[in-house]
Design a protein around this motif. Structure first.
Motif, short mmCIF file in Angstrom:
data_model
loop_
_atom_site.label_atom_id
_atom_site.label_comp_id
_atom_site.label_asym_id
_atom_site.label_seq_id
_atom_site.Cartn_x
_atom_site.Cartn_y
_atom_site.Cartn_z
N TYR B 250 1.14 -1.91 0.16
CA TYR B 250 -0.04 0.31 0.27
C TYR B 250 0.75 1.63 0.05
N PHE B 253 2.63 1.55 -3.10
CA PHE B 253 1.21 1.92 -4.79
C PHE B 253 0.72 3.45 -4.22
N ILE B 254 0.34 3.46 -3.00
CA ILE B 254 -0.42 4.94 -3.01
C ILE B 254 0.55 6.33 -2.47
N TRP B 259 5.26 2.37 -7.93
CA TRP B 259 4.74 1.59 -8.84
C TRP B 259 5.00 0.58 -9.27
#
Lengths: 285, 293
Positions: B250, B253-254, B259
């Motif tokens: 998480y 990615f966030i 990515w």
């Protein structure tokens, strides 16, 4: 060990108390959540200050009750929308899949069946992330090739719906296939002998037979979509479904309004459970 | 004429077959297969300049050289295995009680009582544990009331809290398959075991457990996968110290918007999860299709 085998009184008593303890363990967190939604205090913690409806009906800060908390109500609405669309879509595809796997013979059927089961063994977070990556790739490609931005492929409710649909379909397929397997195909043939076309026969004979399974799978899909967290977390955009909204508030530390939402969820799930028990009960002659 | 209609039926039937096949192929390829292939591709690239990428194993070497990533991964795997074993140990006696000791109505009632908490969102269940375990929570209050502690005790944000939450959340997925397989064991086999002079332990080990093996295995596999992929329980009950691998995914990615690294982590977690499921099936000689259905 089993009733027909004699065992010592000590063994029976300790076994019974173990099982009792287990059920206390199971029930306590839920009871606690429900109880504190009625506590007259700003935080869901001891001491107990007496009973209040504020966390349901409170009209303003700091005691904004659930039924006046627009942010939470909106997120419930978002969750319901997503859950309805996901349920409908996964039921439709799952019914097709059930017919495919139960009625057709074709090369590679076992392979396809194993593939169909795959979404169950992919952790939800990874399913969400992979769909996020792939949809961005597609969206970027379109943007470069055609200069056109596909909004639906960026994080948001469309992707959330697709992500949930991806694994709920497997569950629905398993439920519906199990029921279709029990269907006596001669009934369908009888309908066709009486002049019905294949589609009419399926619509009037087979689908009604599948109804309990469709309903059961629908309830399960609706609930799992409504409560889904892992896949949703990775795909969510600006409109937050309920689980995401609750999670954000939980981390900040929130008022017992969250307990009130939880009670609402428990009541909702209980109603759905009762209805599905009622519908799936075999009809009495 | 009958020939013509037969032919017509066959073409209609073939058309029906393709119409049934198309949606499932679209679903599996667009939402499962291609996304995972794409994730592998993304994990194998490296940003050279803005919007320019080159092939590289850098994201995987970063995983093996950075102790934090590596430790989190191993920790998540070990805690998941421990949680699975504990869930099995706690659930087995209860399942046996429901399937073999009880009969009739109490048995159905108790089984439904087992399922009840799982109709409620995982978030609500975890929230319940937060209220119980936190410093101002019920258990801390009870300890003070009984005089076992003279100040509030913080029981959240440690490994035991995470473990309790994980076991609680997984319970259903262990109890249901166990009850189902134990239920299909004929009582007379247990009685025969005793008649032949077996002790309780012997009967358990050579009759009950071998019979329940398919249930034990499918329960363990499902619980392990759910635990490994869990995000909510470790984050909420473990706080900042939880170090769960899904949190790393998480974060990449966030939060960090890296990515490529996140995709590599996702692939590694997927490999670990598939590997353990495969091992579990191999050891007990079960087929994947049977365990899942």
């Amino acid at each position: 060990m089993i009733p027909s085998i004699p065992s010592s009184r000590f063994f029976r008593v300790s076994y019974l108390s173990y099982v009792t303890l287990f059920f206390i363990f199971l029930i306590t967190p839920l009871v606690v959540v429900a109880a504190f939604s009625f506590n007259d205090a700003l935080f869901p913690s001891l001491p107990w200050n007496g009973f209040t409806w504020d966390w349901y009906l409170g009209k303003g800060e700091p005691r904004l009750g659930l039924f006046h908390d627009d942010a939470l109500l909106d997120s419930i609405g978002v969750s319901v929308q997503v859950a309805i669309v996901t349920t409908m879509a996964s039921l439709a595809l799952a019914t097709c899949n059930a017919f495919l796997f139960e009625r057709e013979q074709f090369p590679g059927k076992n392979f396809l069946y194993v593939l169909m089961l795959m979404p169950l063994v992919i952790p939800g977070v990874i399913l969400g992330v992979s769909i996020l990556v792939f949809s961005s790739t597609v969206a970027n490609w379109f943007e470069v090739q055609f200069g056109y931005e596909i909004e639906a492929l960026r994080p948001g409710l469309v992707l959330v719906t697709l992500g949930q649909f991806a694994f709920l379909t497997t569950i629905a397929t398993l439920v519906i296939s199990a029921r279709l397997r029990k269907f006596d195909i001669t009934q369908e043939e009888a309908a066709m002998n009486l002049g019905a076309s294949r589609l009419t026969a399926i619509a009037t004979v087979t689908l009604p037979f599948l109804k309990p399974a469709l309903f059961g799978a629908g309830v399960v899909a609706f609930l799992m979509s409504f409560e889904n967290f892992n896949t949703t977390l990775m795909l969510v955009g600006s409109d937050a479904p309920l689980t995401i909204a609750m999670f954000d508030r939980l981390r900040e530390g929130s008022t017992p309004v969250l307990n009130a939402v939880s009670v609402l969820l428990m009541v909702g799930s209980a109603c759905l459970a009762l209805i599905s028990l009622f519908v799936q009960r075999p009809a009495k002659p | 004429m009958s020939d013509a209609s037969g032919n017509f039926n066959r073409t209609q039937y073939r058309l029906g077959f393709w119409l049934l096949l198309a949606p499932i192929v679209l679903w599996l390829s667009l939402l499962i297969i291609l996304p995972h292939i794409d994730m592998v591709l993304v994990s194998l690239r490296e940003r050279i300049a803005s919007r320019q990428y080159g092939f590289s194993f850098g994201n995987y070497t970063a995983f093996f050289t950075e102790p934090l990533y590596w430790n989190t991964f191993v920790r998540t795997a070990v805690m998941s295995i421990v949680a699975t074993v504990l869930t099995l140990i706690i659930a087995f006696p209860v399942s046996f009680y429901i399937a073999k000791v009880l009969t009739g109505r109490p048995r159905i009632a108790l089984f439904i009582l087992c399922l009840l908490p799982f109709w409620v969102s995982e978030l609500v269940r975890t929230y319940g544990w937060m209220i119980l375990l936190r410093e101002t929570g019920l258990i801390s209050g009870a300890l003070q009331w009984f005089g076992l502690a003279d100040q509030p005790v913080e029981m959240l944000y440690n490994d035991v809290a995470i473990m309790v939450g994980l076991i609680y959340t997984s319970m259903l997925f262990m109890v249901v398959p166990l009850v189902t397989t134990l239920d299909s064991l004929d009582n007379s086999l247990i009685e025969a075991g005793y008649d032949l002079g077996g002790s309780s332990w012997n009967v358990m080990r050579s009759i009950v457990i071998p019979h329940a093996m398919p249930g034990i295995m499918s329960g363990c596999i499902v619980v392990f996968m759910l635990t490994l992929g869990n995000y909510l329980t470790p984050t909420l009950l473990g706080g900042k110290s939880s170090l769960w691998f899904t949190e790393q995914i998480y974060t990449q990615f966030i939060t960090r918007f890296n990515w490529e690294q996140g995709a590599a982590f996702g692939i590694l977690l997927l490999i670990l999860s598939s590997l353990i499921v495969w091992l579990g099936l191999k050891i007990t000689r079960q087929s994947f299709t049977r365990v899942m259905s």
